[in-house]
Design a protein around this motif. Sequence first.
Motif, PDB file in Angstrom:
ATOM      1  N   GLY A 287       0.790  -1.225   0.000  1.00 34.01           N
ATOM      2  CA  GLY A 287       0.000   0.000   0.000  1.00 34.01           C
ATOM      3  C   GLY A 287       0.817   1.268   0.000  1.00 34.01           C
ATOM      4  O   GLY A 287       0.329   2.324   0.427  1.00 34.01           O
ATOM      5  N   ASP A 288       2.064   1.177  -0.474  1.00 32.96           N
ATOM      6  CA  ASP A 288       2.961   2.327  -0.429  1.00 32.96           C
ATOM      7  C   ASP A 288       3.208   2.951  -1.800  1.00 32.96           C
ATOM      8  O   ASP A 288       4.239   3.591  -2.020  1.00 32.96           O
ATOM      9  N   ALA A 289       2.274   2.786  -2.736  1.00 35.09           N
ATOM     10  CA  ALA A 289       2.419   3.412  -4.046  1.00 35.09           C
ATOM     11  C   ALA A 289       2.147   4.908  -3.923  1.00 35.09           C
ATOM     12  O   ALA A 289       1.429   5.349  -3.017  1.00 35.09           O
ATOM     13  N   PRO A 290       2.700   5.724  -4.814  1.00 34.27           N
ATOM     14  CA  PRO A 290       2.405   7.161  -4.802  1.00 34.27           C
ATOM     15  C   PRO A 290       0.914   7.421  -4.911  1.00 34.27           C
ATOM     16  O   PRO A 290       0.187   6.655  -5.551  1.00 34.27           O
ATOM     17  N   SER A 291       0.454   8.493  -4.314  1.00 31.10           N
ATOM     18  CA  SER A 291      -0.979   8.774  -4.259  1.00 31.10           C
ATOM     19  C   SER A 291      -1.600   8.903  -5.645  1.00 31.10           C
ATOM     20  O   SER A 291      -2.758   8.526  -5.857  1.00 31.10           O
ATOM     21  N   TYR A 292      -0.823   9.422  -6.624  1.00 31.69           N
ATOM     22  CA  TYR A 292      -1.411   9.627  -7.948  1.00 31.69           C
ATOM     23  C   TYR A 292      -1.755   8.316  -8.644  1.00 31.69           C
ATOM     24  O   TYR A 292      -2.575   8.286  -9.563  1.00 31.69           O
ATOM     25  N   LEU A 293      -1.134   7.221  -8.227  1.00 27.27           N
ATOM     26  CA  LEU A 293      -1.432   5.940  -8.858  1.00 27.27           C
ATOM     27  C   LEU A 293      -2.732   5.341  -8.345  1.00 27.27           C
ATOM     28  O   LEU A 293      -3.327   4.483  -9.005  1.00 27.27           O
ATOM     29  N   GLY A 294      -3.194   5.781  -7.175  1.00 30.03           N
ATOM     30  CA  GLY A 294      -4.438   5.254  -6.633  1.00 30.03           C
ATOM     31  C   GLY A 294      -5.602   5.476  -7.579  1.00 30.03           C
ATOM     32  O   GLY A 294      -6.423   4.578  -7.809  1.00 30.03           O
ATOM     33  N   GLY A 295      -5.679   6.669  -8.151  1.00 28.42           N
ATOM     34  CA  GLY A 295      -6.744   6.972  -9.095  1.00 28.42           C
ATOM     35  C   GLY A 295      -6.641   6.149 -10.362  1.00 28.42           C
ATOM     36  O   GLY A 295      -7.653   5.688 -10.905  1.00 28.42           O
ATOM     37  N   VAL A 296      -5.410   5.951 -10.832  1.00 29.53           N
ATOM     38  CA  VAL A 296      -5.196   5.160 -12.050  1.00 29.53           C
ATOM     39  C   VAL A 296      -5.641   3.718 -11.825  1.00 29.53           C
ATOM     40  O   VAL A 296      -6.342   3.126 -12.657  1.00 29.53           O
ATOM     41  N   TYR A 297      -5.223   3.147 -10.701  1.00 31.07           N
ATOM     42  CA  TYR A 297      -5.612   1.767 -10.398  1.00 31.07           C
ATOM     43  C   TYR A 297      -7.127   1.641 -10.271  1.00 31.07           C
ATOM     44  O   TYR A 297      -7.720   0.650 -10.711  1.00 31.07           O
ATOM     45  N   ASN A 298      -7.753   2.630  -9.669  1.00 32.58           N
ATOM     46  CA  ASN A 298      -9.208   2.614  -9.528  1.00 32.58           C
ATOM     47  C   ASN A 298      -9.884   2.657 -10.903  1.00 32.58           C
ATOM     48  O   ASN A 298     -10.856   1.931 -11.160  1.00 32.58           O
ATOM     49  N   HIS A 299      -9.360   3.493 -11.794  1.00 29.57           N
ATOM     50  CA  HIS A 299      -9.906   3.577 -13.148  1.00 29.57           C
ATOM     51  C   HIS A 299      -9.761   2.246 -13.890  1.00 29.57           C
ATOM     52  O   HIS A 299     -10.687   1.791 -14.570  1.00 29.57           O
ATOM     53  N   LEU A 300      -8.587   1.639 -13.753  1.00 28.60           N
ATOM     54  CA  LEU A 300      -8.349   0.375 -14.435  1.00 28.60           C
ATOM     55  C   LEU A 300      -9.267  -0.721 -13.898  1.00 28.60           C
ATOM     56  O   LEU A 300      -9.790  -1.540 -14.656  1.00 28.60           O
ATOM     57  N   GLU A 301      -9.472  -0.738 -12.599  1.00 30.81           N
ATOM     58  CA  GLU A 301     -10.300  -1.780 -11.987  1.00 30.81           C
ATOM     59  C   GLU A 301     -11.775  -1.598 -12.320  1.00 30.81           C
ATOM     60  O   GLU A 301     -12.477  -2.564 -12.635  1.00 30.81           O
ATOM     61  N   ARG A 302     -12.242  -0.364 -12.280  1.00 32.03           N
ATOM     62  CA  ARG A 302     -13.676  -0.127 -12.435  1.00 32.03           C
ATOM     63  C   ARG A 302     -14.099   0.084 -13.887  1.00 32.03           C
ATOM     64  O   ARG A 302     -15.204  -0.303 -14.275  1.00 32.03           O
ATOM     65  N   ARG A 303     -13.221   0.722 -14.676  1.00 33.03           N
ATOM     66  CA  ARG A 303     -13.596   1.078 -16.041  1.00 33.03           C
ATOM     67  C   ARG A 303     -12.781   0.368 -17.118  1.00 33.03           C
ATOM     68  O   ARG A 303     -13.139   0.398 -18.296  1.00 33.03           O
ATOM     69  N   GLY A 304     -11.630  -0.189 -16.727  1.00 37.96           N
ATOM     70  CA  GLY A 304     -10.816  -0.897 -17.708  1.00 37.96           C
ATOM     71  C   GLY A 304      -9.975   0.003 -18.586  1.00 37.96           C
ATOM     72  O   GLY A 304      -9.447  -0.437 -19.611  1.00 37.96           O
ATOM     73  N   ASN A 305      -9.840   1.283 -18.213  1.00 37.45           N
ATOM     74  CA  ASN A 305      -8.965   2.193 -18.953  1.00 37.45           C
ATOM     75  C   ASN A 305      -8.359   3.204 -17.987  1.00 37.45           C
ATOM     76  O   ASN A 305      -8.845   3.387 -16.868  1.00 37.45           O
ATOM     77  N   ILE A 306      -7.290   3.844 -18.413  1.00 35.09           N
ATOM     78  CA  ILE A 306      -6.539   4.724 -17.515  1.00 35.09           C
ATOM     79  C   ILE A 306      -7.249   6.031 -17.219  1.00 35.09           C
ATOM     80  O   ILE A 306      -6.900   6.734 -16.263  1.00 35.09           O
TER      81      ILE A 306
ATOM     82  N   ALA B 293       1.624  11.476 -12.892  1.00 35.63           N
ATOM     83  CA  ALA B 293       2.117  12.216 -11.737  1.00 35.63           C
ATOM     84  C   ALA B 293       1.671  13.674 -11.804  1.00 35.63           C
ATOM     85  O   ALA B 293       1.717  14.298 -12.863  1.00 35.63           O
ATOM     86  N   ASP B 294       1.222  14.195 -10.673  1.00 38.22           N
ATOM     87  CA  ASP B 294       0.803  15.594 -10.626  1.00 38.22           C
ATOM     88  C   ASP B 294       1.969  16.518 -10.932  1.00 38.22           C
ATOM     89  O   ASP B 294       1.857  17.481 -11.676  1.00 38.22           O
ATOM     90  N   THR B 295       3.114  16.205 -10.357  1.00 39.31           N
ATOM     91  CA  THR B 295       4.337  16.960 -10.610  1.00 39.31           C
ATOM     92  C   THR B 295       5.491  15.972 -10.658  1.00 39.31           C
ATOM     93  O   THR B 295       5.506  14.981  -9.927  1.00 39.31           O
TER      94      THR B 295
END
Length: 357
Positions: free
Chosen positions: A69-88, A291-293
Amino acid sequence: GKALNPKTLILQTKDALLAGRADAKLADVYSEDVLWQCTTCGACENQCPVGIEHLPLIIGSRRGLVSNGDAPSYLGGVYNHLERRGNIWGLGSDERQKFVDASTLETFDPARHDVLVWLGCAGAFEADFQKSLRSLFEILRLKRVRFGVLSKERCTGDPAKRTGNEYMYQELARANISDFRAAGPKTIVASCPHCVKTIGDDYRKFGYEVEVVHSAVFIEALTRDMRDDRTAPASANDSVVFHDPCYLGRYAGKVEEPRNLLTRFGAEIAEPARNRDNPYCCGAGGGLLFADTEEAHGARISDVRLAQLRETGAQTIVTACPFCSIMLKGAQTGAAGASDVQFVDLMTFVSGRLPRA
């Protein structure tokens, strides 16, 4: 420069193992910031004189961090998109269908089509890159290539794999392979070099092999019967600079085909520092597109690359990867005096110079 030094990572690994610290936490051996600076461009492995493979260590370390659970915060949204919608992007499949319908694309049928065109996350949802795919469709139709697309797609899993979310990558890969086997294509054409590598190379580990070709390579072979004097107006002789994507130039070794297309259709190519199979990265790979920055250490990778491209004096920068296009155009917005440079995708460049009936 960046804090990331691939050689240092290898030496730190050696020192930890020799010291009997095989069970040490990753954070006690490496800096987490360093691990997340890698764009997976492959330059370190390409340049290493003794053939050390750095990327398995970096991505493997990322897997450990992600599992804890130590991935950068910006990847959380990407993983959620991939899991729920199947795209980035987290967009619904209806958005992809709108593009399919507007482009009058047929669902792939091996009895009626010779080629499956893979849209990918960028082609299915990103409006700017959809212009490139429309150009690709136009070329294919002009050359009477019978092609279709899948009725549905999901991300290849490249962003998940390169950022260490192996479970999510394997879920996406297995689902895609099931769809590919059901569709039965012999040739897949994709305009994203990341998709080409993931489907063509990484899926082999699951026992699935198919010919996967980048659109630049496919169209170069398809248009060899065309010549400049038939297709290129005088205005096409402006100097252009081609930015080699890492996943096309370094990984796939496809460096001549894009240049053949450009010269075939009237361009004069100016080469930048770092080109062909040793290109300078745009900064998008390894999940850094999201990444945000960028990490504060050193200059932004995309800024450095844009400066290299502009130093050639060419007024047109040609790209062949959706992520490269996003990063370099983003760099342009913050670069003084860069507004006079235009970006064009390779497929759009070619389609604009094809003969019309």
